[in-house]
Write a protein that holds these residues in place. Sequence first.
Motif, short mmCIF file in Angstrom:
data_model
loop_
_atom_site.label_atom_id
_atom_site.label_comp_id
_atom_site.label_asym_id
_atom_site.label_seq_id
_atom_site.Cartn_x
_atom_site.Cartn_y
_atom_site.Cartn_z
N THR A 1 -2.43 2.73 4.11
CA THR A 1 -1.64 1.91 3.23
C THR A 1 0.07 2.18 3.64
O THR A 1 0.46 3.18 4.11
CB THR A 1 -1.72 2.29 1.71
OG1 THR A 1 -1.33 3.47 1.61
CG2 THR A 1 -3.34 2.22 1.40
N TRP B 1 -1.49 -11.58 8.26
CA TRP B 1 -0.55 -11.87 6.91
C TRP B 1 0.05 -12.96 7.34
O TRP B 1 0.89 -13.71 6.41
CB TRP B 1 0.27 -10.90 6.54
CG TRP B 1 -0.36 -9.50 6.18
CD1 TRP B 1 -0.63 -8.47 7.05
CD2 TRP B 1 -0.76 -9.25 4.86
NE1 TRP B 1 -1.41 -7.58 6.46
CE2 TRP B 1 -1.46 -7.88 5.00
CE3 TRP B 1 -1.06 -9.94 3.61
CZ2 TRP B 1 -1.96 -7.23 4.16
CZ3 TRP B 1 -1.75 -9.26 2.78
CH2 TRP B 1 -2.25 -7.92 3.00
N ARG C 1 -7.07 -14.15 -0.45
CA ARG C 1 -6.77 -12.85 -0.42
C ARG C 1 -5.20 -12.49 -0.45
O ARG C 1 -5.08 -11.11 -0.81
CB ARG C 1 -7.31 -12.48 0.99
CG ARG C 1 -8.85 -12.35 0.99
CD ARG C 1 -9.32 -12.11 2.52
NE ARG C 1 -10.84 -11.93 2.79
CZ ARG C 1 -11.69 -11.01 2.28
NH1 ARG C 1 -10.96 -9.70 1.80
NH2 ARG C 1 -12.76 -11.07 2.36
N THR C 2 -4.56 -13.39 -0.32
CA THR C 2 -3.11 -13.01 -0.20
C THR C 2 -2.34 -13.67 -1.58
O THR C 2 -1.29 -13.55 -1.65
CB THR C 2 -2.16 -13.98 0.91
OG1 THR C 2 -2.64 -15.32 0.56
CG2 THR C 2 -2.77 -13.49 2.44
N GLY C 3 -3.31 -14.27 -2.35
CA GLY C 3 -2.70 -14.72 -3.78
C GLY C 3 -1.72 -15.88 -3.67
O GLY C 3 -0.84 -16.03 -4.30
N THR D 1 1.14 -13.85 -4.19
CA THR D 1 1.27 -12.66 -5.04
C THR D 1 0.62 -11.32 -4.26
O THR D 1 1.15 -10.21 -4.71
CB THR D 1 0.61 -12.94 -6.62
OG1 THR D 1 -0.77 -13.29 -6.25
CG2 THR D 1 1.37 -13.98 -7.18
N ASN D 2 -0.33 -11.29 -3.48
CA ASN D 2 -0.83 -10.26 -2.95
C ASN D 2 -0.42 -10.29 -1.41
O ASN D 2 -0.92 -9.27 -0.65
CB ASN D 2 -2.22 -10.23 -2.82
CG ASN D 2 -2.71 -10.19 -4.28
OD1 ASN D 2 -2.24 -9.56 -5.25
ND2 ASN D 2 -3.73 -11.03 -4.62
N TRP D 3 0.54 -11.06 -0.94
CA TRP D 3 1.02 -11.12 0.28
C TRP D 3 2.16 -10.01 0.63
O TRP D 3 2.91 -9.63 -0.28
CB TRP D 3 1.67 -12.42 0.48
CG TRP D 3 1.96 -12.75 1.88
CD1 TRP D 3 1.29 -12.80 3.29
CD2 TRP D 3 3.38 -12.78 2.72
NE1 TRP D 3 1.93 -13.07 4.05
CE2 TRP D 3 3.31 -13.25 4.10
CE3 TRP D 3 4.73 -12.55 2.12
CZ2 TRP D 3 4.23 -13.41 4.82
CZ3 TRP D 3 5.76 -12.83 2.91
CH2 TRP D 3 5.67 -13.26 4.12
#
Length: 527
Positions: free
Chosen positions: A290, A411, A483-485, A491-493
């Motif tokens: 991460t 991404w 997956r990226t919101g 929001t999850n990008w």
Amino acid sequence: MTSKIAEETATHWVDENAAELSKWTSEIWHKGETAWREYESAAWYVQRLRAEGFEVEEGSGGMPTAFAASWTNGEGGPVIASYAEYDAVPGNCQAASTVKAPRAGLNEHAGGHTDPHSALGMSAFGGLLAAKAAMQAHNIPGTLKFFGEPAEKVRGSKPIHAARGYYDGLDAMISFHPCYMLPLCNTVNWDTHCGAAFAMVYRFVCDEPETWLKRADGLPIPQAHSAVRAPGANDALFYMYNASKALRDSMLPHMGGWSISEAILTAGQATADNLPARLAEIQYIIRVPTVEMAEQATLILDRNAEAAARLAHCRVEKIWVSKSRPGLANHAMAQLVYDKLAAVGAPKWSDRAKEIAREIQTNVGLEPMAEPFLPDCEKLIAPQEAERILRQDLPPSQINYTSDDYTDMCWHAPTARLYIARPMLTGPAGFAYPDWVMNALGGIPETIDPMVICASKTIAHSMLELMQNAELRAAARKEFEQRTGGGVGGTNWIPPLADYEAPIGLRWPEYVATVRGREWWIPSAGY
């Protein structure tokens, strides 16, 4: 028109041009240029792409050995991309031979392809040109993009390309890599993609060695031979190296397969006598699941660097080499590419390739085997099964594993990560082949070509399906947005992290021109 007809055209192109692909693979392999210094390799691709009708931007993203190429057929249509890597690894110079020996005119410390990126790039290039040929033959509208990605071994170019918008507007990206560990052999990543990676160089500079102590009476020359000498930059680097080794156990949790490796860059001070070293540089590469873990390890390294500089009467500069994000899965893309691989079939090695493999076995002291290649080389493994095996040794909470900077592409567009078997030899239980064997197998045409041909066809077929199948593209895009919101900016990008310029000015290892001729930066034996 069905994609099957276009795929047959692409297959025919690869078969008709197999000899050229083999020749080109060998050309890049023999160049053996290392990170940020792949001048001839990048120029080769640029020339070939322009000859094929691509528009090419050289030096994209401020990186002299990067490029961005584009070709459009007709009007409208999707934008599908892939890329080449071509950086080799210092200290791995090996001839395309069945014995351990450097390439002609070089020593073993020169660059050599290990993964090999020479075949990685040519596999994607072959797929690109085969897809282009089919698009032209069948009037398939769309745009093909192809990126030249230097310095993957330090996770260099893709974070910079991403931050500067080169991956914006893509409908899909196909990433390829030769198999580098089981079970990821003739398969596609499913859930567990590569993790984050940070890399940086700490530069220690001793600007004012004369201020280390009060000057003694009668010593008007600050660096007199009888004066106390400041510790200097080499000492700072030594303190940094040891402190960071000692604190590794306290940087991150004991799980997840994370690693930190270091490399000392030379400063060209070997002919100084009793003067303190003015400049020393050390690079760290952090490979973790991460971004948060990478930031934690970087914090400790920063503290160590500041402390080391103070101890040695130096100042410290930090030069970023990479900030690479972890990967993002896309099942729609993964299933598409695996289905195409299954239709193409796993690579197969000829009798001649097996003879070469047996010769290597003899030369390393083994009894030659009737079937010298690892059985996995000619087998497919479904992505879901490969994922199940991979997860057996990972904590349930860990999402990402190992490291590669293709992850930055994930991404910006739905991305698939394809693995095809490189030639790998089998052996008795407990036996480990020396590293030169894998390097040599990556340069011998008979042993590396089956991987290139298989990957080229799989990539071409995948590109053509994506060009013509709007429903599939929509499914991949929907999953990407989930997956990226919300897609890019969701929001999850995770936004690009590369807030720095390419570190091209550092003293990276390279080939140099001297009065003795062209040689590796470590002089050849005999001089």
